[in-house]
Design a protein around this motif. Structure first.
Motif, short mmCIF file in Angstrom:
data_model
loop_
_atom_site.label_atom_id
_atom_site.label_comp_id
_atom_site.label_asym_id
_atom_site.label_seq_id
_atom_site.Cartn_x
_atom_site.Cartn_y
_atom_site.Cartn_z
N ARG A 93 0.84 -1.22 0.00
CA ARG A 93 0.00 0.00 0.00
C ARG A 93 0.87 1.26 0.00
O ARG A 93 0.52 2.25 -0.65
N ARG B 124 -14.40 14.66 2.95
CA ARG B 124 -13.04 14.50 2.44
C ARG B 124 -13.00 14.59 0.91
O ARG B 124 -14.03 14.58 0.25
N LYS C 255 -3.20 6.83 1.07
CA LYS C 255 -2.94 7.07 2.49
C LYS C 255 -2.02 8.28 2.61
O LYS C 255 -0.82 8.17 2.86
N ASN D 233 -10.51 13.91 8.13
CA ASN D 233 -10.56 12.83 9.12
C ASN D 233 -10.41 13.40 10.53
O ASN D 233 -11.08 12.97 11.46
N GLU E 39 -16.83 5.10 5.67
CA GLU E 39 -15.93 4.47 6.65
C GLU E 39 -15.81 5.36 7.88
O GLU E 39 -16.39 6.43 7.94
N SER F 78 -13.34 7.61 10.71
CA SER F 78 -12.36 8.67 10.45
C SER F 78 -10.94 8.09 10.38
O SER F 78 -10.08 8.65 9.72
N SER F 79 -10.71 6.97 11.05
CA SER F 79 -9.41 6.31 10.96
C SER F 79 -9.58 4.79 10.95
O SER F 79 -8.69 4.05 11.36
N THR F 80 -10.74 4.36 10.46
CA THR F 80 -11.07 2.93 10.46
C THR F 80 -12.00 2.59 9.29
O THR F 80 -12.69 3.48 8.78
N ASN F 81 -12.03 1.33 8.89
CA ASN F 81 -13.06 0.85 7.95
C ASN F 81 -14.28 0.44 8.76
O ASN F 81 -14.19 0.15 9.95
N LEU G 281 -10.26 4.13 2.36
CA LEU G 281 -8.90 3.59 2.39
C LEU G 281 -8.97 2.06 2.35
O LEU G 281 -9.75 1.47 3.10
N GLY H 99 -8.07 -0.75 3.79
CA GLY H 99 -7.42 -1.09 5.06
C GLY H 99 -6.74 -2.45 5.01
O GLY H 99 -7.22 -3.39 4.37
N ILE H 100 -5.63 -2.55 5.71
CA ILE H 100 -4.93 -3.82 5.80
C ILE H 100 -5.72 -4.77 6.72
O ILE H 100 -5.84 -5.97 6.45
N THR H 101 -6.30 -4.22 7.78
CA THR H 101 -7.14 -5.06 8.66
C THR H 101 -8.37 -5.52 7.89
O THR H 101 -8.88 -6.63 8.11
N GLY I 288 -9.07 -1.35 12.17
CA GLY I 288 -7.88 -0.57 11.85
C GLY I 288 -6.68 -1.24 12.50
O GLY I 288 -6.84 -2.09 13.38
N THR I 289 -5.51 -0.84 12.05
CA THR I 289 -4.29 -1.48 12.53
C THR I 289 -4.17 -1.43 14.05
O THR I 289 -3.89 -2.45 14.69
C1 LIG Z 1 -9.57 6.55 6.85
C2 LIG Z 1 -9.06 5.21 7.27
N1 LIG Z 1 -9.76 4.11 6.95
C3 LIG Z 1 -9.36 2.89 7.33
C4 LIG Z 1 -8.20 2.71 8.08
C5 LIG Z 1 -7.80 1.32 8.49
O1 LIG Z 1 -6.70 0.88 7.77
P1 LIG Z 1 -5.70 -0.22 8.35
O2 LIG Z 1 -6.51 -1.42 8.67
O3 LIG Z 1 -4.73 -0.43 7.25
O4 LIG Z 1 -5.06 0.39 9.57
C6 LIG Z 1 -7.43 3.83 8.42
C7 LIG Z 1 -6.19 3.65 9.17
O5 LIG Z 1 -5.48 4.57 9.45
C8 LIG Z 1 -7.87 5.11 8.01
O6 LIG Z 1 -7.17 6.20 8.32
#
Ligand SMILES: Cc1ncc(COP(=O)(O)O)c(C=O)c1O
Length: 281
Positions: A52, A140, A147, A154, A179, A181-184, A203, A205-207, A242-243
């Motif tokens: 990513r 946004r 990323k 956010n 989604e 603000s910092s998570t799916n 985004l 997300g890796i999770t 999220g991570t």
């Molecule tokens: C807007 C947004 N969506 C989703 C995620 C989750 O992504 P990940 O699972 O890679 O942490 C994040 C992580 O920072 C994010 O900022």
């Protein structure tokens, strides 16, 4: 254990001021970032994070001056020097420093910085209880798949949630849930998991990759299609990923109680499977 920074491969104290005030990350948010989990001293899903990172770089036409192996090495160096075993490692790459102008300055050199601090030891308790959230407009830009360091939308969403006494903001665009603000974000209705498709509006997300893989392997049907606020309000369960958040149940969105108002059975099952996946990584 000690918190540490790293600039272009060199360990520094986090408090040191070594970045130019004309760095484009600082002036334009012109850069990209990643946060990679460390469990028991091991980097988790680092290959996916690197995929990513390089993909974000390509999308903003930034050439990363390090190989994947070098970047992995910087992570390992921070782990070794800090003695920290469970946390998230932050990495960002800006386009670099130059006299301020909007277009890319010729000959500019990207700057890579990283930070490590001990993680939150209360995470597991929070993940059993779940959180209440606030529904907000998604204000946004239209490249949320990158990323980038441009996180003001956010940040404002998370701050609104914080001021309302909630743990996360759930964003929607014209009634379609995107989604956190910092998570799916995910809902479960009649045993089926629904989440926004990984297009330009969220985004990837890796999770999220891990959760969708776990669903596939365990016979949980997944629908990656846009869904509305009304659909969300009728859901049986909801959660965010999220991570650093991992899998967190959502018990309420604004005034609407989701399902039973506590962690749902499929959410709990996915949390257990995710914990197993981490153990076996
Ligand atoms: C807007 C947004 N969506 C989703 C995620 C989750 O992504 P990940 O699972 O890679 O942490 C994040 C992580 O920072 C994010 O900022």
């Amino acid at each position: 254990m000690k918190e540490l920074g790293l600039i272009d491969g060199k360990i520094v104290d986090l408090g040191e001021h070594l970045i130019s005030m004309e760095d484009r990350g600082y002036q334009f948010g012109d850069g990209i970032y990643e946060v990679t989990s460390v469990f028991d001293g091991k980097l988790f899903m680092i290959e996916e994070h690197l995929d990513r990172l390089y993909s974000s770089a390509e999308k903003i036409k930034l050439e990363i001056p390090y190989t994947r192996e070098e970047i992995k090495g910087f992570h390992e160096l921070l782990l070794k020097e800090s003695g920290i075993k469970n946390t998230g490692i932050y990495l960002q790459i800006t386009r670099g420093a130059a006299p301020r102008k909007h277009n890319f300055p010729v000959g500019i050199k990207p700057v890579l910085t990283m930070a490590i601090r001990p993680g939150d030891p209360q995470g597991a308790e929070k993940r059993a209880k779940g959180i209440e959230t606030l529904l907000v407009d998604d204000i946004r830009w239209l490249r949320c798949d990158i990323k980038t360091l441009n996180l003001l939308g956010n940040v404002l969403a998370k701050q609104a949630a914080y001021e309302a006494g909630k743990g996360e903001a759930i964003q929607h665009r014209d009634g379609v849930v995107t989604e956190g603000s910092s998570t799916n974000f995910y809902v479960i209705k009649d045993g089926v998991l629904h989440t926004h498709p990984a297009n330009n509006l969220i985004l990837p997300g890796i999770t999220r990759i891990a959760v969708l893989k776990l669903c596939k392997e365990n016979g949980i049907k997944v629908v990656e299609e846009p869904f509305t606020v009304e659909f969300m309000n009728q859901a049986d369960e909801a959660f965010i990923t999220g991570t650093t958040t991992e899998i967190m149940p959502v018990t309420k969105v604004s005034d609407v109680v989701i399902g039973s108002g506590s962690r749902g059975p499929i959410t709990q099952k996915l949390q257990e499977l995710y914990t197993e996946m981490i153990k076996n990584a």
